[in-house]
Write a protein that holds these residues in place. Structure first.
Motif, mmCIF file in Angstrom:
data_model
loop_
_atom_site.group_PDB
_atom_site.id
_atom_site.type_symbol
_atom_site.label_atom_id
_atom_site.label_comp_id
_atom_site.label_asym_id
_atom_site.label_seq_id
_atom_site.Cartn_x
_atom_site.Cartn_y
_atom_site.Cartn_z
ATOM 1 N N GLU A 194 -52.550 -12.883 0.541
ATOM 2 C CA GLU A 194 -53.954 -12.481 0.678
ATOM 3 C C GLU A 194 -54.754 -13.705 1.111
ATOM 4 O OE1 GLU A 194 -57.197 -11.165 1.368
ATOM 5 O OE2 GLU A 194 -55.875 -9.568 0.611
ATOM 6 N N SER A 195 -55.277 -13.669 2.334
ATOM 7 C CA SER A 195 -55.975 -14.831 2.882
ATOM 8 C C SER A 195 -57.418 -14.945 2.407
ATOM 9 C CB SER A 195 -55.940 -14.780 4.414
ATOM 10 O OG SER A 195 -56.568 -13.600 4.892
ATOM 11 N N VAL A 196 -58.014 -13.837 1.967
ATOM 12 C CA VAL A 196 -59.392 -13.887 1.469
ATOM 13 C C VAL A 196 -59.369 -14.478 0.070
ATOM 14 C CG1 VAL A 196 -61.427 -12.551 0.863
ATOM 15 C CG2 VAL A 196 -60.032 -11.884 2.828
ATOM 16 N N PRO A 197 -60.026 -15.626 -0.149
ATOM 17 C CA PRO A 197 -59.952 -16.260 -1.459
ATOM 18 C C PRO A 197 -60.690 -15.468 -2.529
ATOM 19 C CG PRO A 197 -61.529 -17.414 -0.067
ATOM 20 C CD PRO A 197 -60.850 -16.399 0.806
ATOM 21 N N GLY A 198 -60.160 -15.518 -3.748
ATOM 22 C CA GLY A 198 -60.841 -14.871 -4.868
ATOM 23 C C GLY A 198 -59.885 -14.046 -5.705
ATOM 24 N N TYR A 199 -60.092 -14.097 -7.011
ATOM 25 C CA TYR A 199 -59.232 -13.366 -7.939
ATOM 26 C C TYR A 199 -59.232 -11.871 -7.639
ATOM 27 C CZ TYR A 199 -57.583 -11.345 -12.339
ATOM 28 O OH TYR A 199 -56.892 -10.604 -13.278
ATOM 29 N N GLY A 200 -60.405 -11.298 -7.437
ATOM 30 C CA GLY A 200 -60.488 -9.868 -7.173
ATOM 31 C C GLY A 200 -59.779 -9.476 -5.895
ATOM 32 N N SER A 201 -59.930 -10.274 -4.854
ATOM 33 C CA SER A 201 -59.241 -9.996 -3.593
ATOM 34 C C SER A 201 -57.734 -10.006 -3.794
ATOM 35 C CB SER A 201 -59.622 -11.036 -2.534
ATOM 36 O OG SER A 201 -60.997 -10.952 -2.207
ATOM 37 N N ALA A 202 -57.236 -10.969 -4.578
ATOM 38 C CA ALA A 202 -55.805 -11.068 -4.822
ATOM 39 C C ALA A 202 -55.294 -9.871 -5.621
ATOM 40 C CB ALA A 202 -55.490 -12.373 -5.549
ATOM 41 N N HIS A 220 -65.246 -6.248 -7.373
ATOM 42 C CA HIS A 220 -65.699 -7.595 -7.054
ATOM 43 C C HIS A 220 -64.560 -8.443 -6.485
ATOM 44 C CE1 HIS A 220 -67.651 -11.494 -7.486
ATOM 45 N NE2 HIS A 220 -68.778 -10.864 -7.768
ATOM 46 N N PRO A 221 -64.784 -9.185 -5.383
ATOM 47 C CA PRO A 221 -63.693 -9.927 -4.756
ATOM 48 C C PRO A 221 -63.336 -11.246 -5.443
ATOM 49 C CG PRO A 221 -65.710 -10.275 -3.512
ATOM 50 C CD PRO A 221 -66.032 -9.259 -4.581
ATOM 51 N N ARG A 222 -64.188 -11.723 -6.333
ATOM 52 C CA ARG A 222 -63.939 -13.051 -6.919
ATOM 53 C C ARG A 222 -63.768 -12.934 -8.441
ATOM 54 N NH1 ARG A 222 -68.019 -13.497 -3.290
ATOM 55 N NH2 ARG A 222 -69.569 -13.703 -4.940
ATOM 56 N N SER A 223 -64.314 -13.887 -9.172
ATOM 57 C CA SER A 223 -64.093 -13.950 -10.615
ATOM 58 C C SER A 223 -64.756 -12.810 -11.378
ATOM 59 C CB SER A 223 -64.626 -15.281 -11.161
ATOM 60 O OG SER A 223 -63.923 -16.367 -10.601
ATOM 61 N N GLY A 224 -65.676 -12.112 -10.748
ATOM 62 C CA GLY A 224 -66.347 -11.002 -11.413
ATOM 63 C C GLY A 224 -65.502 -9.743 -11.503
ATOM 64 N N TYR A 225 -64.277 -9.780 -10.953
ATOM 65 C CA TYR A 225 -63.451 -8.566 -10.917
ATOM 66 C C TYR A 225 -63.195 -7.962 -12.299
ATOM 67 C CZ TYR A 225 -59.556 -5.413 -10.063
ATOM 68 O OH TYR A 225 -58.753 -4.308 -10.035
ATOM 69 N N PRO A 226 -62.757 -8.723 -13.305
ATOM 70 C CA PRO A 226 -62.477 -8.092 -14.607
ATOM 71 C C PRO A 226 -63.688 -7.385 -15.200
ATOM 72 C CG PRO A 226 -61.513 -10.278 -14.511
ATOM 73 C CD PRO A 226 -62.427 -10.155 -13.326
ATOM 74 N N LEU A 227 -64.863 -7.992 -15.056
ATOM 75 C CA LEU A 227 -66.081 -7.362 -15.569
ATOM 76 C C LEU A 227 -66.414 -6.110 -14.765
ATOM 77 C CD1 LEU A 227 -68.455 -7.536 -17.569
ATOM 78 C CD2 LEU A 227 -69.676 -8.895 -15.847
ATOM 79 N N ALA A 228 -66.288 -6.199 -13.432
ATOM 80 C CA ALA A 228 -66.559 -5.038 -12.585
ATOM 81 C C ALA A 228 -65.589 -3.897 -12.886
ATOM 82 C CB ALA A 228 -66.468 -5.436 -11.108
ATOM 83 N N LEU A 229 -64.346 -4.245 -13.190
ATOM 84 C CA LEU A 229 -63.349 -3.229 -13.540
ATOM 85 C C LEU A 229 -63.756 -2.490 -14.812
ATOM 86 C CD1 LEU A 229 -60.595 -1.800 -13.406
ATOM 87 C CD2 LEU A 229 -59.614 -3.818 -14.539
#
Length: 220
Positions: A61-69, A165-174
């Motif tokens: 995954e080339s787009v950086p960010g936890y959520g993207s991964a 959310h594509p970055r660190s906000g993913y767990p909260l968005a989930l």
């Protein structure tokens, strides 16, 4: 790690960036019968090679960010259940069956509630987690006390939430999305220890923590 038939089992998604040092132990601890997808999110070390050597499927995954991964990993799965955990050695893959056992009728997600050993969870990261979990309980009446760093989810319902959310906000968005979708979410205690190699991208520096806080507070 022996593969199991798609749509009948569980795939473990492990988002990674420069986790070649920790991955061998993490992957060797995954219970037999679970498929594994390692998402290489811009690593400059041998993360991908180490994962392939251990028998994992590697997704780039080339787009950086936890959520993207995480979302790239989910897209590469086909099993009924999906688990997500970090590749830094802070969590015990061998505890995944405990979460699966809680996924009874009507339960969409089992969220790991971290029980850290001393020194595993910096105070600022732990306090931020407490604030955000409290916000989820008050705003959505979602009975959680952690942001589900380790989790098992029914894949169809997760995909139905759409992009998060594509970055660190993913767990909260989930978790916010889970509440809006009226999922039943239950927690299960999991162990939490210091990462075995490297430095955390979030809690390992003030800049990382500030960036994560910005991402978290962008979630509504």
């Amino acid at each position: 790690m022996n593969p199991i038939e798609p749509a009948t089992g569980l795939t473990v998604v492990i988002p990674c960036r420069n986790e070649a040092g920790a991955l061998p132990a993490v992957l060797s601890a995954v219970p037999r019968g679970y498929r594994v997808v390692v998402v290489d999110n811009g690593s400059t070390d041998a993360t991908a090679e180490v994962a392939r050597a251990a028998g994992a499927t590697v997704v780039t995954e080339s787009v950086p960010g936890y959520g993207s991964a995480v979302q790239a990993g989910i897209a590469a799965t086909a099993t009924e259940l999906v688990a997500v955990l970090d590749g830094d050695g802070s969590m015990a893959p061998g505890e995944l069956p405990l979460l699966v056992a809680e996924l009874g009728p009507g339960v969409t997600m089992v969220a790991g509630r971290r029980r850290p050993i001393r020194g595993a969870w910096p105070w600022h990261a732990r306090f931020g987690n407490w604030l955000l979990a409290r916000w989820l309980r008050h705003r959505y009446a979602l009975p959680v006390h952690d942001l589900a760093a380790m989790r098992v989810i029914r894949r169809a319902e997760l995909v139905a939430l759409g992009p998060l959310h594509p970055r660190s906000g993913y767990p909260l968005a989930l978790l916010a999305g889970a509440a809006r979708a009226e999922w039943r979410v239950v927690e299960c205690d999991v162990s939490y220890r210091p990462r075995t190699h490297g430095v955390s991208k979030v809690s390992g520096s003030i800049l990382g923590t500030v960036r994560a806080a910005r991402d978290f507070w962008s979630v509504r």
